[in-house]
Design a protein around this motif. Structure first.
Motif: not given
Length: 219
Positions: A119-126, A132-136, A140-144, A198-208
């Motif tokens: 929901r947080e990601f949906a809000m900042i996308q809205s 691309g920015q959200l995915r990156n 970056y969080e995963g690498l951190y 993992i973030p990339y795959l989770c992001f793709r799943n969320l974008e469905k």
């Protein structure tokens, strides 16, 4: 220092500090203790003739005394190799299990954190953040998190091996301590790859789901 001679003649291994072990020629032992039988013989064989000596003892055991047991340098070496191999395999299996549990826990923590923030990601996308920015940002969080995990692992692993393992090995005269972080070095690219994948795959799943659907979702 007095030695407990009775334990020698009776074939008893003394555990007391004052117990003294020594070698006697077979003839001397028979003269000193004619009523006792020889329980153990030691042969000092030149290394070049050790294989022949072992064959002689094996032939004697097979033909004269089936219950005869003997220990040679080669049998001790083989026993030590087998014991070392068994310890190595056990250590590798335990290490792989711990590594697998740690990786699965890392993956589960990252996936859970991302899904719970949909929901947080949906809000900042809205309000204008692109996919691309959200995915990156997620990558970056995963690498951190992976960087923090690796830093802690290198530090704690170095301390544990340098002090804990060294103390354990120091009491064993057959063991040699050799410091290495190679297993952790091997795991490093795996963990970094998972931190990106993992973030990339989770992001793709969320974008469905659309942004509206995610905003309406109830945790």
């Amino acid at each position: 220092m007095a030695a407990n001679i009775n334990s020698l003649t009776e074939g008893i291994n003394g555990s007391a500090v004052e117990f003294l072990s020594f070698y006697l020629p077979a003839d001397t032992f028979r003269k000193m203790y004619p009523d006792n039988t020889i329980r153990k013989l030691f042969f000092n064989v030149d290394e070049a003739f050790q294989p022949q000596a072992e064959e002689i003892l094996k032939d004697y055991r097979d033909s004269e005394d089936k219950g005869l047991s003997f220990t040679s340098k080669s049998t001790l070496k083989e026993h030590y190799r087998e014991q070392t191999k068994a310890n190595t395999v056990t250590g590798l299996v335990i290490s792989l299990i711990i590594a697998l549990v740690g990786i699965l826990n890392f993956v589960n923590s990252m996936a859970t954190a991302i899904i719970s923030r949909r929901r947080e990601f949906a809000m900042i996308q809205s309000i204008g953040m692109t996919k691309g920015q959200l995915r990156n940002m997620l990558i970056y969080e995963g690498l951190y998190y992976a960087g923090i995990t690796l830093a802690a692992s290198y530090l704690l692993g170095t301390l544990a091996v340098e002090f804990g393992v060294r103390m354990m090995v120091s009491g064993d005269w057959t063991a040699t301590f050799r410091f290495t972080l190679m297993p952790l070095v091997i795991c490093t690219p795996v963990l970094l790859l998972l931190a990106v994948l993992i973030p990339y795959l989770c992001f793709r799943n969320l974008e469905k789901q659309s942004i509206v659907e995610r905003l309406r979702a109830v945790d």
